[in-house]
Design an enzyme around this catalytic site. Structure first.
Site, PDB file in Angstrom:
ATOM      1  N   ASP A   1       0.820  -1.217   0.000  1.00  0.00           N
ATOM      2  CA  ASP A   1       0.000   0.000   0.000  1.00  0.00           C
ATOM      3  C   ASP A   1       0.853   1.266   0.000  1.00  0.00           C
ATOM      4  O   ASP A   1       0.361   2.356  -0.239  1.00  0.00           O
ATOM      5  CB  ASP A   1      -0.900   0.031   1.247  1.00  0.00           C
TER       6      ASP A   1
ATOM      7  N   TRP B   1      25.100  19.753  35.866  1.00  0.00           N
ATOM      8  CA  TRP B   1      25.437  19.434  37.259  1.00  0.00           C
ATOM      9  C   TRP B   1      24.411  20.120  38.181  1.00  0.00           C
ATOM     10  O   TRP B   1      24.054  21.271  37.965  1.00  0.00           O
ATOM     11  CB  TRP B   1      26.866  19.922  37.550  1.00  0.00           C
TER      12      TRP B   1
ATOM     13  N   ASP C   1      33.827   9.907  53.054  1.00  0.00           N
ATOM     14  CA  ASP C   1      33.903  10.373  51.669  1.00  0.00           C
ATOM     15  C   ASP C   1      35.340  10.772  51.340  1.00  0.00           C
ATOM     16  O   ASP C   1      36.298  10.318  51.979  1.00  0.00           O
ATOM     17  CB  ASP C   1      32.886  11.525  51.472  1.00  0.00           C
TER      18      ASP C   1
ATOM     19  N   ARG D   1      39.159  20.505  38.201  1.00  0.00           N
ATOM     20  CA  ARG D   1      39.241  20.123  39.619  1.00  0.00           C
ATOM     21  C   ARG D   1      40.608  19.481  39.879  1.00  0.00           C
ATOM     22  O   ARG D   1      40.726  18.504  40.597  1.00  0.00           O
ATOM     23  CB  ARG D   1      38.105  19.173  39.988  1.00  0.00           C
TER      24      ARG D   1
ATOM     25  N   LYS E   1      31.418   4.021  47.606  1.00  0.00           N
ATOM     26  CA  LYS E   1      30.876   5.067  46.718  1.00  0.00           C
ATOM     27  C   LYS E   1      31.907   5.275  45.605  1.00  0.00           C
ATOM     28  O   LYS E   1      33.040   5.661  45.874  1.00  0.00           O
ATOM     29  CB  LYS E   1      30.658   6.352  47.513  1.00  0.00           C
ATOM     30  N   TRP E   2      31.506   4.987  44.378  1.00  0.00           N
ATOM     31  CA  TRP E   2      32.415   5.033  43.223  1.00  0.00           C
ATOM     32  C   TRP E   2      32.140   6.335  42.469  1.00  0.00           C
ATOM     33  O   TRP E   2      31.163   6.437  41.729  1.00  0.00           O
ATOM     34  CB  TRP E   2      32.138   3.822  42.334  1.00  0.00           C
ATOM     35  N   ASP E   3      33.020   7.304  42.670  1.00  0.00           N
ATOM     36  CA  ASP E   3      32.784   8.645  42.130  1.00  0.00           C
ATOM     37  C   ASP E   3      33.531   8.847  40.813  1.00  0.00           C
ATOM     38  O   ASP E   3      34.474   8.108  40.490  1.00  0.00           O
ATOM     39  CB  ASP E   3      33.258   9.663  43.179  1.00  0.00           C
ATOM     40  N   MET E   4      33.179   9.856  40.051  1.00  0.00           N
ATOM     41  CA  MET E   4      33.857  10.200  38.789  1.00  0.00           C
ATOM     42  C   MET E   4      33.514  11.655  38.497  1.00  0.00           C
ATOM     43  O   MET E   4      32.366  11.965  38.221  1.00  0.00           O
ATOM     44  CB  MET E   4      33.331   9.286  37.687  1.00  0.00           C
TER      45      MET E   4
ATOM     46  N   CYS F   1      28.414   7.331  41.307  1.00  0.00           N
ATOM     47  CA  CYS F   1      28.283   8.765  41.452  1.00  0.00           C
ATOM     48  C   CYS F   1      29.166   9.404  40.386  1.00  0.00           C
ATOM     49  O   CYS F   1      30.218   8.863  40.051  1.00  0.00           O
ATOM     50  CB  CYS F   1      28.771   9.138  42.862  1.00  0.00           C
TER      51      CYS F   1
ATOM     52  N   ASP G   1      24.294  16.100  43.309  1.00  0.00           N
ATOM     53  CA  ASP G   1      24.955  16.817  44.409  1.00  0.00           C
ATOM     54  C   ASP G   1      24.010  17.838  45.017  1.00  0.00           C
ATOM     55  O   ASP G   1      24.304  18.414  46.064  1.00  0.00           O
ATOM     56  CB  ASP G   1      26.207  17.536  43.891  1.00  0.00           C
TER      57      ASP G   1
HETATM   58  C1  DGJ Z   1      31.427  14.634  44.096  1.00  0.00           C
HETATM   59  C2  DGJ Z   1      30.329  13.866  44.768  1.00  0.00           C
HETATM   60  O1  DGJ Z   1      29.152  14.003  44.062  1.00  0.00           O
HETATM   61  C3  DGJ Z   1      30.200  14.330  46.209  1.00  0.00           C
HETATM   62  O2  DGJ Z   1      29.144  13.673  46.834  1.00  0.00           O
HETATM   63  C4  DGJ Z   1      31.504  14.073  46.915  1.00  0.00           C
HETATM   64  O3  DGJ Z   1      31.734  12.703  46.997  1.00  0.00           O
HETATM   65  C5  DGJ Z   1      32.630  14.760  46.197  1.00  0.00           C
HETATM   66  N1  DGJ Z   1      32.664  14.421  44.816  1.00  0.00           N
HETATM   67  C6  DGJ Z   1      33.949  14.430  46.829  1.00  0.00           C
HETATM   68  O4  DGJ Z   1      35.010  14.932  46.134  1.00  0.00           O
END
Ligand code: DGJ
Length: 723
Positions: free
Chosen positions: A50, A196, A363, A440, A473-476, A523, A545
């Site tokens: 069609d 952010w 932290d 940072r 807590k594995w941050d980046m 995180c 945050d």
């Molecule tokens: C960014 C995180 O979102 C915060 O909660 C904290 O852990 C800071 N980093 C620490 O540098």
């Protein structure tokens, strides 16, 4: 259920409420035929005939032009000039790929995707997988399209594996899913955007002719866009109308969008961002795309979200903590920042104990020379000045108080002022001859390199082995730029972003399986990498945050478009809020945090008696209600993006308990009465709330009275079904 109609050459992928269909055209082209409400009968064989012939369209597929066909996995180079799903480049420089159907097989369950996170099936699930084999005969390039049908959960997980059996080829684009939605007139595109501290706002815009997309180019999924889109009818609302969701199980650069053709069909697609991506495939090598999860809902956005919530909660998240109540943490960050010693942390834990917190999380700032954000990242051993008795001692002291101990890491980053960087400057991502710009004070480690991943696995393991750490807590905390790897030759630099993510997944797989008792939380400066890929390894994410209760109403509501509240870490923090300075009542802060994974980001020692009492009450109430928030169904009744209020309704799995969370962002003194109409109750049952009793019918049709006369009013109403 997967059905192949061999007479008409049509595949039907049926879930409880939906059908997804594909057809093989003239024994060759794989077409997308249908996606929507579950079909009881087969499609009319004329569905494709069609289609109107278009003047000027080159007939490159028999009597058809690929330019008009709804293609299931489109390729570059043909007459189809829309956004392709696959783009390959061959040794002679040519870029035309022509895929034709070869065969297919159906398997029970769902095979894992090598090296990538993905949804999975469990014993007893009604899940089947269809694998369709397509081939470019000239180039000997094979594509295996995989469709796992979660019948009970109403979702389909899709991916592609590209196998090169010809001479060396380069894959310049390989999307995970591309769906030509036929008849997409007047549709909208929905996505989640922000930055952010204001992650995942809801954007809705009309789909106009041409291509419209969202993309991440920063090396991770990011806070700017989330790897998700939905295409929906213009009239679709929270509770009504057709919605087609596409969510990518991936944590790196992505691209997702929709291209509306002049002939009323929109190609919706999602996958790895082709920008700065190319993957070399020698003969015999293959490339696996990440997985896209497709959800169709006839019940608006809310219906789509409920499907994603259940699927991601139960068949994406894994491990010990998937189904059990998790820790209520007190995190040290907003209390101490970089100023603490071991006694400060023990004291915080002692005070936290008073309100029923069960995990003390230390932290940033505990390691090496890290007393500011200028130094130490990469050197994962205790700072002997700060923690002279060691992490083992600290964990034991916290344990003696009856609390678990948790620790922060930021493993993907390195400060230039660190032993790691001084010893291995080539272990960071960088472009030769260019400056490497920190933000940072940190730059990104090259996780595409095996030795870097091994170093991180060993360093973190050695910490986890020598102290009783039960939460990580594995941050980046940065986006990537000047990306390049000194370990890869020039022709493979286009692989770095993806290889980084594969390296990260390898590290996470190794550590999470080596430490099954540790609760991992992800995180990225808050919610900068809140995606299904990370949820596969870590069942919860520090949502933002920004812990201000008013902003959190929107952030959490937007996040819930795809992700369940069980995945959102939400802490009660001090006022004025450290991120944005607003003062909100303590009660509102407690109520807004409670549907997520509850925690605290404040010093209980500095709280008033009244706040301590409210915290204690909140912890108790949370433990009583968390099953409803985390395993129940969510109905979003009033949007904080569209009104001054936010109203969420959670219904327990057995439907016996319903929680209404009502919050006011802004009020109007002497404002109008409002009647909040609840949903999905049993009209004939009675529900008890406090000392009042209502019929479900009344609550859904008349509604619950609320007067939004002041800003920051916060109510949590609990309704128990009595008959
Ligand atoms: C960014 C995180 O979102 C915060 O909660 C904290 O852990 C800071 N980093 C620490 O540098």
């Amino acid at each position: 259920m997967i059905v192949f109609d061999s007479n008409n050459k049509v595949f039907y992928l049926h879930t409880k409420k939906t059908t997804y269909a594909m057809a093989i055209l003239e024994d060759k082209a794989l077409l997308h035929a249908y996606w929507g409400k579950r079909l009881k009968h087969e499609l009319s064989p004329d569905w494709i005939n069609d289609m109107e012939f278009r003047p000027l369209a080159p007939l490159d597929f028999g009597r058809f032009s690929t330019d008009m066909l709804p293609l299931e996995y489109s390729t570059f180079g043909s007459a189809d000039l829309r956004v392709p799903a696959l783009e390959a480049e061959y040794g002679d420089g040519s870029t035309y790929t022509r895929l034709e159907y070869v065969d297919h097989e159906t398997v029970n369950g769902k095979p894992a995707l090598c090296g990538l996170p993905a949804t999975y099936a469990e014993e007893g699930d009604k899940t089947e997988t269809l694998i369709i084999h397509l081939k470019d005969s000239l180039r000997d390039l094979h594509v295996y399209l995989s469709y796992s049908v979660f019948e009970e959960l109403d979702a389909i997980a899709r991916s592609a594996r590209i196998v090169n059996m010809g001479e060396c080829a380069r894959i310049n684009r390989a999307f995970s899913a591309s769906v030509d939605l036929i008849g997409t007139e007047n549709a909208d595109l929905i996505h989640l955007d922000g930055a952010w501290v204001r992650e995942r706002s809801i954007t809705r815009r009309g789909i106009v002719p041409g291509n419209q997309s969202i993309e991440s180019r920063n090396g991770c999924s990011g806070a700017v866009h989330n790897p998700f889109i939905a295409v929906c009818d213009k009239e679709a609302t929270e509770n009504r109308g057709n919605v087609y969701g596409m969510s990518l199980v991936y944590s790196g650069n992505f691209s997702a969008g929709a291209e509306l053709s002049p002939f009323n069909s929109a190609r919706a697609y999602i996958g790895i961002n082709p920008q700065n991506f190319s993957f070399v495939l020698e003969s015999g090598e293959s490339f696996q795309t990440p997985e896209a999860v497709l959800v169709y809902s006839a019940e608006g956005l809310g219906g789509m979200s409920r499907v994603y919530h259940k699927l991601y909660r139960t068949r994406l998240c894994r491990g010990k903590y998937r189904d059990i109540p998790r820790s209520i943490v007190l995190n040290s960050w907003e209390t101490t920042y970089f100023s603490f010693d071991e006694n400060t942390i023990v004291q915080l834990a002692r005070d936290a104990k008073k309100i029923g917190v069960d995990t003390m999380v230390l932290d940033d700032g505990w390691f090496s020379t890290r007393t500011t954000d200028k130094a130490g990242l990469g050197d994962w051993w205790e700072n002997p000045d700060r923690l002279p008795s060691g992490l083992g001692w600290l964990a034991d002291e916290v344990n003696k108080l009856g609390l678990k101990f948790g620790l922060w890491f930021e493993p993907e980053m390195v400060n230039m002022d660190s032993e790691l960087f001084r010893n291995h400057p080539d272990w960071a991502l960088h472009t030769p001859g260019r400056a490497t710009t920190p933000t940072r004070n940190q730059i990104t480690l090259d996780f595409s390199r095996k030795e870097v991943c091994d170093y991180i696995i060993d360093s973190i393991s050695s910490i986890l082995d020598r102290a009783n750490i039960e939460y990580v807590k594995w941050d980046m905390n940065r986006y990537m730029c000047e990306v390049g790897s000194s370990a890869l030759p020039a022709e493979k630099q286009g692989e770095v972003y993806h290889r980084y993510i594969l390296g990260l997944y390898h590290v996470l797989e190794t550590l999470t399986s080596r430490y099954p008792n540790v609760l991992f939380e992800s995180c990225a400066s808050g919610g900068g990498r809140f995606d299904p890929g990370m949820l596969y390894y870590m069942p919860q994410v520090w949502t933002s945050d920004n812990s201000d209760a008013v902003d959190r109403l929107r952030i959490q509501y937007g996040t819930s478009i795809v992700y369940p509240y069980s995945s959102m870490s939400a802490h009660i923090s001090v006022c004025p809020n450290h991120t944005q300075g607003r003062i909100t009542p303590f009660k509102m802060r407690c109520n807004v945090a409670m549907p997520g994974q509850l925690g605290f980001e404040l010093n209980i020692g500095n709280c008033t008696e009244e706040e301590i009492e409210m915290s204690r009450e909140t912890v108790k109430k949370y433990r009583e209600l968390e099953g409803v928030f985390h395993n129940g169904d969510l109905y979003r009744l009033v949007s904080p993006f569209e009104t001054d209020m936010s109203v969420l309704q959670f219904i327990s799995e057995d439907e016996s308990r319903v929680i209404l969370c009502i919050d006011s962002q802004r009020g109007l003194f002497n404002g109008p009465d409002q009647y909040i109409k609840m949903m999905a109750l049993d009209p004939d049952s009675q529900y008890k709330c406090g000392d009042k009793t209502y019929y479900g019918e009344y609550l859904m049709n008349f509604g619950v009275h609320f007067c939004n006369k002041r800003e920051h009013i916060s109510e949590m109403l609990i309704f128990d079904k009595i008959q």
